[in-house]
Design a protein around this motif. Sequence first.
Motif, PDB file in Angstrom:
ATOM      1  N   UNK A 207       0.832  -1.207   0.000  1.00  0.00           N
ATOM      2  CA  UNK A 207       0.000   0.000   0.000  1.00  0.00           C
ATOM      3  C   UNK A 207       0.870   1.262   0.000  1.00  0.00           C
ATOM      4  N   UNK A 208       0.358   2.326  -0.614  1.00  0.00           N
ATOM      5  CA  UNK A 208       1.098   3.596  -0.655  1.00  0.00           C
ATOM      6  C   UNK A 208       1.177   4.212   0.741  1.00  0.00           C
ATOM      7  N   UNK A 209       0.061   4.153   1.467  1.00  0.00           N
ATOM      8  CA  UNK A 209      -0.019   4.725   2.821  1.00  0.00           C
ATOM      9  C   UNK A 209      -0.585   3.682   3.781  1.00  0.00           C
ATOM     10  N   UNK A 210      -0.205   3.809   5.027  1.00  0.00           N
ATOM     11  CA  UNK A 210      -0.698   2.894   6.061  1.00  0.00           C
ATOM     12  C   UNK A 210      -1.359   3.736   7.143  1.00  0.00           C
ATOM     13  N   UNK A 211      -2.678   3.579   7.282  1.00  0.00           N
ATOM     14  CA  UNK A 211      -3.431   4.423   8.207  1.00  0.00           C
ATOM     15  C   UNK A 211      -3.502   3.790   9.594  1.00  0.00           C
ATOM     16  N   UNK A 212      -3.197   4.590  10.606  1.00  0.00           N
ATOM     17  CA  UNK A 212      -3.412   4.110  11.982  1.00  0.00           C
ATOM     18  C   UNK A 212      -4.881   4.309  12.315  1.00  0.00           C
ATOM     19  N   UNK A 213      -5.423   5.394  11.787  1.00  0.00           N
ATOM     20  CA  UNK A 213      -6.821   5.708  12.046  1.00  0.00           C
ATOM     21  C   UNK A 213      -7.375   6.473  10.850  1.00  0.00           C
ATOM     22  N   UNK A 214      -8.702   6.424  10.686  1.00  0.00           N
ATOM     23  CA  UNK A 214      -9.351   6.941   9.475  1.00  0.00           C
ATOM     24  C   UNK A 214      -9.004   8.407   9.214  1.00  0.00           C
ATOM     25  N   UNK A 215      -8.917   9.194  10.288  1.00  0.00           N
ATOM     26  CA  UNK A 215      -8.694  10.635  10.105  1.00  0.00           C
ATOM     27  C   UNK A 215      -7.277  10.952   9.605  1.00  0.00           C
ATOM     28  N   UNK A 216      -6.373   9.959   9.569  1.00  0.00           N
ATOM     29  CA  UNK A 216      -5.046  10.173   8.963  1.00  0.00           C
ATOM     30  C   UNK A 216      -5.176  10.605   7.504  1.00  0.00           C
ATOM     31  N   UNK A 217      -6.317  10.282   6.897  1.00  0.00           N
ATOM     32  CA  UNK A 217      -6.545  10.681   5.491  1.00  0.00           C
ATOM     33  C   UNK A 217      -6.412  12.185   5.301  1.00  0.00           C
ATOM     34  N   UNK A 218      -6.775  12.931   6.325  1.00  0.00           N
ATOM     35  CA  UNK A 218      -6.779  14.388   6.202  1.00  0.00           C
ATOM     36  C   UNK A 218      -5.381  14.944   5.925  1.00  0.00           C
ATOM     37  N   UNK A 219      -4.373  14.317   6.496  1.00  0.00           N
ATOM     38  CA  UNK A 219      -3.008  14.809   6.240  1.00  0.00           C
ATOM     39  C   UNK A 219      -2.462  14.229   4.927  1.00  0.00           C
ATOM     40  N   UNK A 220      -2.870  13.009   4.608  1.00  0.00           N
ATOM     41  CA  UNK A 220      -2.380  12.358   3.381  1.00  0.00           C
ATOM     42  C   UNK A 220      -2.794  13.127   2.125  1.00  0.00           C
ATOM     43  N   UNK A 221      -4.024  13.636   2.107  1.00  0.00           N
ATOM     44  CA  UNK A 221      -4.519  14.257   0.866  1.00  0.00           C
ATOM     45  C   UNK A 221      -3.901  15.627   0.594  1.00  0.00           C
ATOM     46  N   UNK A 222      -3.263  16.210   1.587  1.00  0.00           N
ATOM     47  CA  UNK A 222      -2.643  17.516   1.374  1.00  0.00           C
ATOM     48  C   UNK A 222      -1.223  17.338   0.837  1.00  0.00           C
ATOM     49  N   UNK A 223      -0.949  17.973  -0.284  1.00  0.00           N
ATOM     50  CA  UNK A 223       0.327  17.723  -0.963  1.00  0.00           C
ATOM     51  C   UNK A 223       1.530  18.331  -0.267  1.00  0.00           C
TER      52      UNK A 223
END
Length: 223
Positions: A207-223
């Motif tokens: 996987x490209x990213x490994x999430x500890x928790x769902x809200x980690x998405x918020x930092x991933x999507x910001x370039x």
Amino acid sequence: MRERQGGTRMKYKGIIFDLDGVICSTDECHYQAWKKLADEIGAAGFNREDNARQRGVSRMESLEVVLEKAPHQYTQEEKAALAEHKNEMYRQLLANMSPADLSHEVKDTLDALRAKGLLLAIGSSSKNAPFILDRIGLGDYFDKISDGNNISHSKPHPEVFLLAAEYLGLAPADCLVVEDAVSGVDAGIVGGFDTAAIGYASTYHKATYHLKTFSDLLTIVEG
Ligand code: BG6
Ligand code: MG
């Protein structure tokens, strides 16, 4: 990358979410229903490791995993009846679900991703996806839904995600796939998507990213 609200640069234009085990915990309901079926037909050895191989794959392929441990052989017609019986038991569990089964973290994160201008879609192998989304109060929430009702191949084939991206009007390279299944991460990779693995798949190295928790998405999507 495109410029978004407040000048923040976004890495993606859309996010495609698996449903079972990502948006809600229906993966556990699947396990409970398959376990019941396994006990009924004497496939006593069926366990959570077997269940891991059922993640992301179609209902009939999931049944084959249970039948590996069954003492009898079944005809195609009998297999169809067993899958239908499992689905009835599964739907009884789903019927007890309500918006309380959608976590605040998931809902708040989805709202925040949308506020950043991202398009949001479901990419699930499940034919029950519309029913589940209704139960948890997200019936009209996603911009597009691609699910088990409109595909011929289940994960790790990328069809469900490719269709979701097409429905959103986006290229795979502009979308992030969020998955809890190894088969789902593999499907995303084959389809040309970046992937964010959560839950059961969170340690899957591909996987490209490994999430500890769902809200980690918020930092991933910001370039
Ligand atoms: C996927 C699950 O989301 O949907 C699989 O991970 C399941 O385990 C598949 O087999 C099909 O689900 P359904 O609801 O159509 O039986
Ligand atoms: Mg899943």
